[in-house]
Design an enzyme around this catalytic site. Sequence first.
Site, PDB file in Angstrom:
ATOM      1  CE  LYS A  95      -4.491  -1.528   1.476  1.00  0.00           C
ATOM      2  NZ  LYS A  95      -4.328  -2.961   1.835  1.00  0.00           N
ATOM      3  CD  GLU A 117     -10.708   5.065   1.362  1.00  0.00           C
ATOM      4  OE1 GLU A 117     -10.731   6.263   1.021  1.00  0.00           O
ATOM      5  OE2 GLU A 117      -9.975   4.215   0.823  1.00  0.00           O
ATOM      6  CB  SER A 390      -0.084  -8.242  -1.099  1.00  0.00           C
ATOM      7  OG  SER A 390      -0.873  -9.049  -0.244  1.00  0.00           O
TER       8      SER A 390
HETATM    9  C1  LIG Z   1      -5.152  -3.991   1.494  1.00  0.00           C
HETATM   10  C2  LIG Z   1      -4.423  -5.248   1.250  1.00  0.00           C
HETATM   11  C3  LIG Z   1      -4.761  -6.124   0.198  1.00  0.00           C
HETATM   12  C4  LIG Z   1      -5.963  -5.933  -0.693  1.00  0.00           C
HETATM   13  O1  LIG Z   1      -5.969  -4.779  -1.460  1.00  0.00           O
HETATM   14  P1  LIG Z   1      -5.674  -4.787  -3.024  1.00  0.00           P
HETATM   15  O2  LIG Z   1      -5.996  -3.398  -3.425  1.00  0.00           O
HETATM   16  O3  LIG Z   1      -6.559  -5.803  -3.665  1.00  0.00           O
HETATM   17  O4  LIG Z   1      -4.250  -5.125  -3.203  1.00  0.00           O
HETATM   18  C5  LIG Z   1      -3.978  -7.233  -0.030  1.00  0.00           C
HETATM   19  N1  LIG Z   1      -2.910  -7.517   0.757  1.00  0.00           N
HETATM   20  C6  LIG Z   1      -2.553  -6.715   1.779  1.00  0.00           C
HETATM   21  C7  LIG Z   1      -1.374  -7.102   2.606  1.00  0.00           C
HETATM   22  C8  LIG Z   1      -3.289  -5.559   2.065  1.00  0.00           C
HETATM   23  O5  LIG Z   1      -2.925  -4.773   3.091  1.00  0.00           O
END
Ligand SMILES: *Cc1c(COP(=O)(O)O)cnc(C)c1O
Length: 404
Positions: A95, A117, A390
């Site tokens: 993010k 948000e 992610s």
């Molecule tokens: C917020 C989040 C997601 C999901 O959001 P996307 O916009 O689909 O990437 C996925 N993995 C993590 C670690 C997150 O914090």
Amino acid sequence: MTSAPVHVLPDAKGRFGAFGGRYVPETLVAPLEELEAAYAAAREDGSFQAELNTLLRTFAGRPTPLQYASRLTEFLGGPKIYLKREDLLHTGAHKINNSIGQGLLAKRMGKKRVIAETGAGQHGVATATVAARLGLECTVYMGTDDMERQRLNVFRMKLLGAEVIGVNSGSRTLKDAINEAMRDWVTNVNSSYYLLGSALGAHPYPQIVRDFQKVIGEEARAQILEAERRLPDLLVACVGGGSNSIGLFYAFIADSNVKMLGVEAGGRGKSLGEHAARLAATQGFDGARPGVLQGTYTYVLQTTDGQIAGTHSVSAGLDYPAIGPEHAWLADQGRAEYAAATDEEAVAAAKTLARQEGIIPALESSHALAELIRRAPGMKKDQLVILNISGRGDKDMEILSRYV
Ligand SMILES: *Cc1c(COP(=O)(O)O)cnc(C)c1O
């Protein structure tokens, strides 16, 4: 094969085929047009890109490694698996890539304040972090139920100097927080920038967020070519709003031999309200149809009379009724495939990665791994897979401890 071909969507109206666009009240048209123009100029400005790259490198920790997961590969007995390590970034997830990019854009537009948000608090923390680094004021809207569940992230944001405003209306979760953030933006549009956290919302947000996340795939493409001298056969990423997945996929869209697999939250059942699977309908998940939510036309989980449905997932980041419009388009084109993993499969996958590779992934990322675990035995050993991790699982310890 060494440089990624350019893919040109969205079109001038912000459309990805039938999806996307700008479905907003009159008061938001001018601010969105201002944003579109400012972003178009920033994109072409070498000094903006240079500042962005410096912050990504020195503040966020890019490039992230592409790690060969030798023990996981052997354990699953299928394709050769590489992990793109977004979990190693500052604040623990992808993010921050987007928050840095949009934070710089806000400054360039002369705004003194950013509004965000947040659901679980991850986007709020990333934005509060960037606001502090760039000297911007920061206000984060969060449902009061979410604030209660994510007390540690509320404290983090406050420590970083952000104002956290609890939203006590509706379901007291993310969608109510979005409504309040929009209200604030309309009222304070001259001084304030709305920093959206996923590849969602009205044009130009899906494009902006994708562009600030595409560094994931650009790096991964160069890294796999360096390591293996060829492109991967399959990319796998989890899909909430769709930003980490489109970030990984984007540099490979024109490489038709590279398959792309997005994994949604299968939750605890296939009936409406029990999951957040918007594109995995072929697996029997109920309730997704095209519709408009928060300014964009895309697949939305809804009741037969068009009410936005409740959702469930063990991972807050995947727990959302709509999906980014570019994914709706990729699915319709058959260019990307979407599947869903359940809460229990995700938790089991987190445990597997912890034991096999010494990495505790976020529960969101664990969904992507869960689907790969399901498919790996049916794949060939000489195939190559890139799995996007992610985020890291530190934020999920309480939930994991309840399951494991
Ligand atoms: C917020 C989040 C997601 C999901 O959001 P996307 O916009 O689909 O990437 C996925 N993995 C993590 C670690 C997150 O914090």
